[in-house]
Motif scaffolding. Structure first.
Motif, short mmCIF file in Angstrom:
data_model
loop_
_atom_site.label_atom_id
_atom_site.label_comp_id
_atom_site.label_asym_id
_atom_site.label_seq_id
_atom_site.Cartn_x
_atom_site.Cartn_y
_atom_site.Cartn_z
N ARG A 154 0.82 -1.21 0.00
CA ARG A 154 0.00 0.00 0.00
C ARG A 154 0.86 1.26 0.00
O ARG A 154 0.34 2.35 -0.13
CB ARG A 154 -0.94 0.02 1.21
CG ARG A 154 -1.93 -1.10 1.21
CD ARG A 154 -2.99 -0.87 0.13
NE ARG A 154 -3.83 -2.05 0.01
CZ ARG A 154 -4.08 -2.65 -1.13
NH1 ARG A 154 -3.58 -2.21 -2.26
NH2 ARG A 154 -4.85 -3.71 -1.17
N GLU A 155 2.17 1.09 0.18
CA GLU A 155 3.06 2.25 0.21
C GLU A 155 4.23 2.02 -0.75
O GLU A 155 4.49 0.91 -1.18
CB GLU A 155 3.56 2.54 1.63
CG GLU A 155 4.39 1.45 2.25
CD GLU A 155 3.56 0.40 3.00
OE1 GLU A 155 4.15 -0.63 3.34
OE2 GLU A 155 2.36 0.59 3.20
N GLY A 212 -2.77 4.55 -3.86
CA GLY A 212 -3.32 3.68 -2.82
C GLY A 212 -2.88 4.06 -1.49
O GLY A 212 -3.45 3.99 -0.47
#
Length: 185
Positions: A149-150, A185
């Motif tokens: 997500r990162e 995201g």
């Protein structure tokens, strides 16, 4: 002059060699020798076909490819796999694209035509490219599989995508798409 044939021998049926069980035949079994042709074998056969057809431009390009494969084998003292050959071909395609754009910018159409010919010929040996939708689907699957997500997980996502899209997608574009997906995201 005596000629000696190097044929595989059967130690079980040869009484003189029955004590030499540690010796293996001088070359692989026929079942392994005649399996599907590798990419390198296909290139070598195409070089021979180009020689027979007297296709100078094609022959020159194929010899460039074979020279690069041989250089890599000698430098690294390895036998190239199909995956290694694909990596080399991708690198050559990238070089040709860069040269083509420079030749077109310099208005050198003769050199640009040669680079375009080489680019087209090399591309024939690469697998069918993935569509943009297929690449985006692979990226989404990779993000889900890695739980990313990162941006710190970009390397894991790229590794996952690279394993599945190598030779079928431009990895620079894939990197940009992954970066865009992870920044959203």
């Amino acid at each position: 002059m005596t000629l000696i044939a190097l044929l595989p021998f059967n130690t079980a049926s040869d009484p003189y060699r029955s004590s030499c069980t540690s010796l293996s035949p001088p070359f692989p079994e026929p079942s392994r020798r005649f399996m599907s042709a590798s990419l390198k074998d296909r290139l070598q056969n195409d070089v021979k076909d180009a020689m027979r057809a007297r296709a100078k431009q094609t022959l020159g390009t194929l010899r460039l490819i074979m020279a690069e494969l041989k250089r890599r084998e000698v430098d690294e003292r390895i036998e190239l796999s199909d995956q290694d050959v694909l990596l080399i071909l991708e690198k050559m395609v990238k070089q040709r694209r860069d040269s083509l754009s420079q030749y077109l910018a310099a208005d050198r159409q003769d050199l640009a035509d040669q680079e375009q010919f080489e680019l087209d010929l090399i591309a024939q040996y690469l697998p069918e490219p993935l569509s943009d939708e297929a690449v985006l689907t692979l990226i989404e699957e990779a993000i889900e599989a890695a739980g990313a997500r990162e941006m710190s997980k970009m390397g894991q996502v790229m590794g996952w995508v690279k394993d599945r899209a190598q030779g079928r997608a431009d990895m620079a574009k894939v990197g940009q798409l992954v970066k865009a997906q992870l920044s959203q995201g």
